[in-house]
Scaffold this active site. Structure first.
Site, PDB file in Angstrom:
ATOM      1  N   HIS A  79       0.834  -1.210   0.000  1.00  0.00           N
ATOM      2  CA  HIS A  79       0.000   0.000   0.000  1.00  0.00           C
ATOM      3  C   HIS A  79       0.869   1.260   0.000  1.00  0.00           C
ATOM      4  CE1 HIS A  79      -3.373  -2.528   2.094  1.00  0.00           C
ATOM      5  NE2 HIS A  79      -3.049  -2.968   0.888  1.00  0.00           N
ATOM      6  N   HIS A 261      -9.181  -2.684  -5.119  1.00  0.00           N
ATOM      7  CA  HIS A 261      -8.065  -2.880  -4.201  1.00  0.00           C
ATOM      8  C   HIS A 261      -7.029  -3.830  -4.791  1.00  0.00           C
ATOM      9  CE1 HIS A 261      -5.928  -2.791  -0.414  1.00  0.00           C
ATOM     10  NE2 HIS A 261      -5.715  -4.094  -0.596  1.00  0.00           N
ATOM     11  N   ASP A 265      -3.082  -3.131  -5.135  1.00  0.00           N
ATOM     12  CA  ASP A 265      -2.000  -4.041  -4.750  1.00  0.00           C
ATOM     13  C   ASP A 265      -1.043  -4.295  -5.910  1.00  0.00           C
ATOM     14  OD1 ASP A 265      -2.758  -4.389  -2.122  1.00  0.00           O
ATOM     15  OD2 ASP A 265      -3.831  -6.266  -2.476  1.00  0.00           O
ATOM     16  N   HIS A 288      -0.584 -11.452  -4.421  1.00  0.00           N
ATOM     17  CA  HIS A 288       0.779 -10.990  -4.199  1.00  0.00           C
ATOM     18  C   HIS A 288       1.823 -11.942  -4.789  1.00  0.00           C
ATOM     19  CE1 HIS A 288      -0.358  -7.517  -1.921  1.00  0.00           C
ATOM     20  NE2 HIS A 288      -1.069  -8.244  -1.078  1.00  0.00           N
ATOM     21  N   HIS A 367      29.309  29.366 -15.927  1.00  0.00           N
ATOM     22  CA  HIS A 367      28.093  28.559 -15.895  1.00  0.00           C
ATOM     23  C   HIS A 367      28.009  27.843 -14.554  1.00  0.00           C
ATOM     24  CE1 HIS A 367      25.366  25.167 -17.142  1.00  0.00           C
ATOM     25  NE2 HIS A 367      24.768  26.183 -17.738  1.00  0.00           N
TER      26      HIS A 367
END
Length: 464
Positions: A79, A261, A265, A288, A367
């Site tokens: 998350h 959701h 994930d 997962h 520069h």
């Protein structure tokens, strides 16, 4: 999609408890420099070990995505990473006072709100996307898992879930641009089935769960005695089953919140690839374990692409094809406006030149003198000169010709060039030379990294 890397403007703190450990944890997002990426730091452990957000460091997938390095671990990272990736924040150090990120309400919303509160800032380096070069496929036939990433100049993602449940049937969720993440996906909460919740409670595996951070789907007949037991365990009164087949602990934010959701994930897990991707991603029944296996295949393809585009080989002891005297003879320029020291490779279609950048260069005096950086326009000029040598070296009486550049396209400056750097400048013809018109693509490498690239068009002109 933004072209520059970003970080946050200042640190921001989020505190809560870990879902599985129940430990109180303070998580601090801190600004980080370009090319830092996402890194977690366990400030509660000796030596404050750092764990990179790398798919090759995933050590556990039993209850979320856990990273580990040596003896340090960080659990439930998906998350947090989804919030960062979804907001296109590239470089952040994430400090933790415990081994698991806070679950908050089970979504990425609290993290998104915290990050937006402090805001982001652009860094100098360009964001390096991995553009999916061909279809990358992953499947688990026994579980009905199908995942594919297809080439696309942008980002789209579609997720389908199907649990063969009368309560939670087939659901879809999708975004057509990563900018939709904040509004459409970030607030979608995690979910579980009642039978899973009971097993987790039985084995004391959700010490931080309080029924306010998950949607509980009731997939079986449940007695009042069981509901009363859950009320006692989670200290929540009057737990009942709603008409939608979920416990009344929370209200659905979207009818397809579980699918949204799962998309959240997947974004978080794909952040472990190590670079934002340009692709159209479609996933059926992701989880997962599948997400991480899919991410590993994408990372493998990314590493192959990087090897294929590796920097030219340079041996400082080898005699160059053209040295500085040869270059001065070929180019219609003179010091201090010669930006190539030697040529180490040449063919009819490509050339590689070397430029050693030293602090004594004349342009460093004016520069950014307090922070010397080689001007980007002079890097393009160095490309032009190397390309000019490739074209002119084949001509008789090359000193009588010049290459006048007509167009510069798709110039990208990815990293600063500073004193001490050695630029390897590779130019390639992208089309045959016709009527004196040359089309070339150029890259400048420092080490094994492309720092500048551009497409150039020039015309060969005889000097009067």
């Amino acid at each position: 999609m933004n072209s520059k890397q970003t970080t946050i403007k200042e640190p921001v703190i989020v505190s809560g408890v870990g879902l599985h450990t129940g430990e109180e944890v303070t998580m601090t997002f801190k600004p980080a420099p370009e090319n830092h990426g996402y890194k977690f730091q366990r400030t509660d452990l000796p030596d404050r070990p750092i764990i990179e957000a790398d798919v090759d460091l995933v050590v556990d997938l039993s209850r979320g995505t856990t990273l580990g390095k040596n003896n340090a671990r960080v659990a439930t990272v998906e998350h947090t990473l989804a919030a960062l990736s979804g907001l296109e924040i590239d470089n952040v150090l994430i400090e933790l006072t415990a081994q698991e990120t806070p679950i908050m309400d089970g979504s990425a919303q609290v993290f998104v709100d915290a990050l937006l509160k402090v805001g982001t800032k652009e860094l100098f380096a360009e964001r390096e996307y991995f553009e999916i070069p061909h279809n990358i496929h992953y499947s688990e036939p026994e579980r009905g898992v199908e995942m594919i990433a297809m080439p696309l100049d942008g980002f789209r993602m579609t997720v389908m879930v199907d649990y063969n449940s009368t309560v939670l049937g087939s659901q879809h969720a999708s975004i057509t641009d990563i900018h939709e993440f904040k509004k459409e996906i970030s607030s979608s909460r995690t979910f579980c089935f009642l039978h899973e919740l009971e097993e987790l409670v039985k084995h004391n595996l959700i010490k931080g769960g309080d029924l306010n951070n998950a949607i509980v789907i009731v997939d079986k007949m449940v007695t009042q005695e069981e509901l009363d037991h859950l009320s006692k365990v989670f200290n929540k009164k009057n737990i009942q089953v709603e008409a939608e087949g979920i416990l009344n602990n929370v209200k659905l934010r979207y009818q397809n919140e579980p699918a949204r959701h799962k998309l959240l994930d997947l974004i978080g897990d794909l952040a472990l690839v190590g670079a934002p991707i340009k692709a159209q991603v479609m996933a059926a029944r992701p989880g997962h374990a599948a997400n991480v296996a899919f991410a590993k295949k994408i990372k493998k393809a990314m590493q192959k692409r990087k090897r294929d585009a590796s920097s030219p080989y340079y041996d400082i002891n080898e005699k160059p094809i053209f040295d500085s005297k040869d270059i001065n003879r070929i180019l219609p320029h003179a010091d201090p406006f010669v930006f190539v020291d030697k040529i180490i490779e040449i063919s009819p279609k490509h050339i590689v030149g070397v430029k050693n950048v030293t602090i004594t260069e004349y342009f460093f005096k004016g520069h950014f003198p307090g922070n010397p950086v080689m001007p980007c326009v002079l890097q393009i000029e160095a490309m032009a000169q190397v390309g000019g040598i490739m074209i002119l070296s084949d001509l008789e009486n090359a000193e009588n010709y010049s290459t006048l550049f007509m167009k510069i396209e798709n110039a990208r400056f990815k990293q600063q060039v500073v004193p001490g750097d050695t630029m390897l400048i590779r130019m390639e013809l992208t089309a045959p030379v016709r009527r004196g018109i040359c089309m070339m693509k150029g890259q400048i490498f420092v080490g094994n990294k492309v720092v500048t690239e551009a497409e150039l068009m020039a015309q060969i002109v005889k000097q009067k």
